[in-house]
Design an enzyme around this catalytic site. Structure first.
Site, PDB file in Angstrom:
ATOM      1  N   ASP A 125       0.856  -1.191   0.000  1.00  7.95           N
ATOM      2  CA  ASP A 125       0.000   0.000   0.000  1.00  7.95           C
ATOM      3  C   ASP A 125       0.890   1.238   0.000  1.00  7.95           C
ATOM      4  O   ASP A 125       1.693   1.431   0.910  1.00  7.95           O
ATOM      5  CB  ASP A 125      -0.893  -0.019   1.237  1.00  7.95           C
ATOM      6  CG  ASP A 125      -2.019   0.999   1.161  1.00  7.95           C
ATOM      7  OD1 ASP A 125      -1.801   2.087   0.587  1.00  7.95           O
ATOM      8  OD2 ASP A 125      -3.106   0.719   1.685  1.00  7.95           O
ATOM      9  N   THR A 199       1.530  -9.918 -11.404  1.00  9.77           N
ATOM     10  CA  THR A 199       0.211 -10.089 -10.803  1.00  9.77           C
ATOM     11  C   THR A 199      -0.814  -9.197 -11.497  1.00  9.77           C
ATOM     12  O   THR A 199      -0.478  -8.254 -12.214  1.00  9.77           O
ATOM     13  CB  THR A 199       0.242  -9.745  -9.310  1.00  9.77           C
ATOM     14  OG1 THR A 199       0.523  -8.340  -9.163  1.00  9.77           O
ATOM     15  CG2 THR A 199       1.318 -10.548  -8.588  1.00  9.77           C
ATOM     16  N   TYR A 201      -2.757  -7.065 -10.047  1.00 14.99           N
ATOM     17  CA  TYR A 201      -2.639  -5.712  -9.508  1.00 14.99           C
ATOM     18  C   TYR A 201      -1.528  -4.949 -10.227  1.00 14.99           C
ATOM     19  O   TYR A 201      -1.710  -3.797 -10.627  1.00 14.99           O
ATOM     20  CB  TYR A 201      -2.354  -5.760  -8.009  1.00 14.99           C
ATOM     21  CG  TYR A 201      -2.092  -4.390  -7.418  1.00 14.99           C
ATOM     22  CD1 TYR A 201      -3.148  -3.589  -6.999  1.00 14.99           C
ATOM     23  CD2 TYR A 201      -0.800  -3.885  -7.315  1.00 14.99           C
ATOM     24  CE1 TYR A 201      -2.924  -2.319  -6.486  1.00 14.99           C
ATOM     25  CE2 TYR A 201      -0.559  -2.615  -6.813  1.00 14.99           C
ATOM     26  CZ  TYR A 201      -1.620  -1.846  -6.393  1.00 14.99           C
ATOM     27  OH  TYR A 201      -1.392  -0.585  -5.902  1.00 14.99           O
TER      28      TYR A 201
END
Length: 219
Positions: A125, A199, A201
Site C-alpha cells: 500500500d 500479478t 494488480y
C-alpha cells in the site's frame, strides 16, 4: 501503526466463503505469542520464504509451485486475498504454503532469528498522500524487526510503482547499512527480475511510474 487500511472489500463469492469456512484453519498459522517452529510447520523443507502483502496470491502460489522444497509464509490482511490464496493452494495441490491473515509484524516477531532465506514486499500500500507516508510499511522500525529474522546472505525484494515510495524505500534500505543493494545497472531495477511473477494488480498500472524492483542481500 497499521500499514494497511480496511481489511474488507468486495463481498466474497460463495466458493470463497466455502474455502474460508473449510480450509482456512488448515493453512492458517495459529495465533499466539509463542515462537514459531518453521521446521515443524514445513517438514522436510530446505528453506523458508516470507511474502508480506501477497494481494491476489498469484506471485506466492507460482513461487510455491516452482519451489516445492521451500516453505512459504504469506501475510495478507485482506479477506479476499486470503480466499484467493486458499483457492490457489487447493487448485495447485500445494503443501508448502501457510497464511497469516493479519499484520505481518507481530508474526515476524515470533519467528526464530536467522530463519528466512528470502522475503518479498511487492507493491505494498503506497499511502500516496504526504500526511499518510508514516503509514508506509518500509520504515526503519520495520527493518529492525525483519533483519534479525533473515539469514546472512538472504535476499529481499521490494517493488512499487509509486515514485515517492521507491525513492523513500531505497533510501531507507541503503541508509540502514544491513541491506546491500544488488543493482549493477539501471536495467536491474527497471526490468522485472527473471523469476518475477506478474500479478493482476501490477498489470493495472495504478501508480505514477513504471514498476521498479529493488533486490537486496542481507549483511
Amino acid at each position: 501503526m497499521r500499514s494497511f487500511g480496511r481489511t474488507g472489500g468486495r463481498p466474497l463469492s460463495p466458493r470463497q466463503k466455502t474455502l474460508m469456512a473449510e480450509k482456512l484453519d488448515t493453512y492458517r498459522i495459529a495465533e499466539g505469542d509463542g515462537p514459531l517452529d518453521l521446521c515443524a510447520m514445513f517438514p522436510g523443507k530446505e528453506a523458508f520464504w516470507l511474502e508480506i502483502g501477497f494481494g491476489g496470491a498469484e506471485h506466492m502460489i507460482a513461487q510455491a509451485a516452482q519451489n516445492p522444497d521451500v516453505g512459504i509464509i504469506g501475510c495478507e490482511p485482506f479477506l479476499e486475498g486470503i480466499a484467493k490464496a486458499l483457492g490457489g493452494i487447493e487448485e495447485t495441490d500445494l503443501n508448502n504454503v501457510r497464511v497469516w491473515p493479519d499484520d505481518a509484524r507481530p508474526l515476524i516477531a515470533r519467528m526464530p532469528d536467522q530463519c528466512l532465506d528470502r522475503a518479498f514486499v511487492l507493491f505494498p500500500d503506497p499511502w500516496p498522500k504526504r500526511r499518510q507516508h508514516k503509514r508506509r510499511l518500509v520504515q526503519a522500525d520495520f527493518l529492525s524487526i525483519l533483519h534479525p529474522k533473515m539469514k546472512p546472505g538472504a535476499r529481499l525484494r521490494f517493488a512499487t510503482d509509486v515514485k515517492s515510495y521507491a525513492d523513500e524505500a531505497l533510501l531507507t534500505f541503503v541508509s540502514d547499512g544491513r541491506f546491500e543493494w544488488l543493482a549493477a545497472s539501471p536495467d536491474d531495477w527497471r526490468c522485472p527480475p527473471q523469476d518475477h511473477v506478474t500479478t493482476r494488480y501490477e498489470s493495472k498500472r495504478l501508480g505514477d511510474c513504471k514498476p521498479v524492483w529493488f533486490d537486496f542481500r542481507i549483511r
